[in-house]
Design an enzyme around this catalytic site. Structure first.
Site, PDB file in Angstrom:
ATOM      1  N   CYS A 102       2.457  -5.036   7.145  1.00 36.88           N
ATOM      2  CA  CYS A 102       2.390  -4.767   5.429  1.00 36.88           C
ATOM      3  C   CYS A 102       3.675  -4.078   4.749  1.00 36.88           C
ATOM      4  O   CYS A 102       4.569  -3.647   5.570  1.00 36.88           O
ATOM      5  CB  CYS A 102       1.135  -4.115   5.326  1.00 36.88           C
ATOM      6  N   HIS A 123       0.933  -1.266  -0.216  1.00 37.51           N
ATOM      7  CA  HIS A 123      -0.011  -0.017   0.172  1.00 37.51           C
ATOM      8  C   HIS A 123       0.824   1.262  -0.052  1.00 37.51           C
ATOM      9  O   HIS A 123       2.070   1.166   0.241  1.00 37.51           O
ATOM     10  CB  HIS A 123      -0.929   0.064   1.390  1.00 37.51           C
TER      11      HIS A 123
END
Length: 564
Positions: free
Chosen positions: A475, A456
């Site tokens: 992440c 992301h």
């Protein structure tokens, strides 16, 4: 010679020492140039096994087959294969096929160290001694089964790795592509044995380049290493003296600098330092400070360990990764798109922090879609571990994040007595709506997985200027997420930039499916090569490779050091 199989032969020349019949010599086989040791052992055993004379006819054959059947009884990995061939031998016959098989196997086992595997694990010299000592049909049957088991062990090791990765490091959640032993043996029996054994190892260009790097590092070690370690002094352009000479000599030995007698930190030496820094994941400034010096002072043995671990890791991913795939190397803090074996896009990344509960796991999955203007649905662990304590102190903390019920409806903070809840009974969720300050930035890339890991954007752009970028909750954050999106969308949109920007401009959360899903591989390599074959190293940020090396050492992997 009589056309009977191995069950009908003994070894008169071993017992009598007579000269073998030339007609029974082992067939000539190609031999890799690095295969020189054990030549004197492999050839004699080929000759010995090639001169067995038939005795007692069919009765010995029956004894041999019965002994094989008894040896594999109850062994689900071997019994079906031997039963399918009527319990006849695979390796111990005097026929050309058996001779070729055992010679190919013994040669491969003797050369296991070229793959970073310990020759002692397979003990080819011991196998040869046992073969020479085999006298009875029962002995030969036991040896045939033992050779099959060693063959299958070697095939598994060189094809899919010696270790079970998840048992060494829990966050390696990789499904190793293990092959069925019966299918491996059946395929071997139908193939040229030399070609089959050579084809077991990963066919990836990376594996071949790592093999060459291992050999080069071993030669450097045999030659005495890279010279004296550097002192604590800082070295920069214009410096001269003994410290510069030591730096110069070490960079020459490492292959970063052409031979020179200069004792001055001039342009050539600065360029060599910059090359070293680039290939070691360091800030590229041409100055030898503490970080660069620490990496320069690493020994050949340390680097060789990294390469051997990388080879084992490459065997764990011995599979089709996809003509187009995304490769995230956690130690390199990078994410790349690979098309037909070539890198077509690269961006810097931030990975999970070094504390155990935030480290990014290693696994492979398939990217199915991206979300433009995403909401951030805060993971439960962060809700109760980080935000609930803040909310207990100040109900208006983290005001950019909404409190929601199980149906996703926003709940007023004023209606909640946060002090009455703990991490076990807190009944609410938290969600951050799309915005420029959203923790996920303006786009995220999903490959649904049980670890809730994805790629992301991020509003924290300053972190990409760091040399060591382990800061996230797990992440992977991308430095150039828009360009990454454009590259993915180019496969399905004529104007990928216009398509993406038009959805972004709405400010609404928008899901965009990838018409051709893209495999994603999160890997961890402290040693790897580039397309030109140059070797790169990275620091063991999560200390996973140290654990893998320790496990390999327990299995017998060792670095051959020159005799003192």
């Amino acid at each position: 010679m009589a056309g009977q199989n191995t069950g009908a032969y003994v070894f008169p020349e071993v017992l009598s020492g007579s000269v073998p019949n030339p007609r029974c010599l082992m067939l000539p086989l190609s031999r890799p140039p690095f295969m020189t040791h054990l030549r004197h052992l492999i050839l004699p055993i080929g000759i010995v096994l090639g001169v067995m004379q038939p005795v007692a006819g069919q009765a010995q054959v029956s004894v041999f087959r019965q002994a094989v059947a008894e040896s594999v009884a109850g062994q689900s990995d071997l019994a079906p294969s031997y039963r399918a061939r009527g319990f006849t031998g695979i390796w111990t016959g005097a026929d050309a096929a058996a001779i070729a098989r055992r010679n190919a196997l013994l040669t491969a086992l003797a050369d296991a160290d070229a793959h970073g595997l310990p020759v002692s694990r397979y003990d080819p010299e011991g196998l040869i001694r046992k073969l020479r000592a085999a006298r009875s049909a029962e002995d030969r049957a036991a040896m045939d089964v033992e050779l099959t088991r060693v063959f299958l062990r070697y095939a598994r090791d060189v094809q899919s790795g010696m270790l079970e990765p998840g048992r060494v490091v829990g966050l390696i959640r990789r499904e190793v592509p293990l092959r069925d032993p019966a299918e491996t043996l059946a395929s071997f029996l139908e193939a040229d044995p030399v070609a089959f054994l050579r084809g077991l190892a990963p066919a990836s260009p990376e594996y071949g380049r790592l093999m060459r790097a291992r050999a080069e590092l071993q030669r450097a070690l045999d030659a005495g290493g890279w010279g004296a370690r550097l002192s604590e002094a800082k070295i920069e352009a214009g410096d001269s003296g003994a410290d510069v000479v030591a730096l110069r000599d070490r960079l020459i030995a490492m292959g970063h600098l052409a031979p020179t007698s200069s004792a001055v930190m001039g342009e050539a030496l600065v360029a060599a330092v910059r090359d070293f820094q680039s290939r070691n994941g360091l800030m590229v400034d041409g100055v030898v400070g503490p970080g660069t010096r620490a990496e320069l002072n690493r020994s050949v043995e340390e680097r060789l360990q990294s390469v051997l671990v990388a080879m084992e890791r490459e065997r764990w991913t011995n599979m089709d990764r996809g003509d187009r795939h995304v490769l995230v190397n956690l130690t390199d803090f990078s994410a790349t798109i690979i098309d037909d074996g070539r890198e077509t896009f690269r961006t810097a990344s931030v990975i999970g922090a070094e504390v155990p509960d935030r480290q990014t796991p290693e696994f492979s999955d398939v990217m199915e879609y991206m979300v433009i203007n995403p909401s951030w649905y805060v993971p439960r662990s962060i809700v109760v571990g980080e935000y609930l304590p803040q909310l207990k102190r100040n109900r208006h903390a983290a005001s950019q994040i909404l409190i929601t019920d199980r149906s996703g409806r926003e709940i007023s903070r004023n209606s909640i007595d946060f002090s009455s809840y703990n991490e076990r009974n807190f009944p609410f969720s938290m969600r951050q709506p799309p915005s420029n300050s959203n923790a996920l930035g303006l786009v995220k890339f999903l490959f649904p997985n049980r670890y809730n890991i994805y790629l992301h954007d991020t509003p924290a752009k300053s972190l990409f200027g760091r040399e060591r970028r382990a800061f996230s909750h797990g992440c992977v954050r991308l430095s150039e997420p828009f360009d990454f999106a454009y590259a993915l969308l180019a496969a399905q949109e004529e104007d990928p930039v216009g398509f993406f920007q038009s959805r972004l401009a709405t400010g609404r959360e928008t899901r965009v499916n990838l018409e051709a899903p893209v495999p994603v591989h999160l890997i961890y390599r402290t040693a790897f090569t580039d397309e030109e074959g140059r070797l790169h190293f990275r620091r063991d940020v999560y200390e996973r490779d140290a654990a893998i090396w320790a496990a390999l050492a327990r299995e017998g992997v060792a670095i051959s050091r020159p005799a003192s």
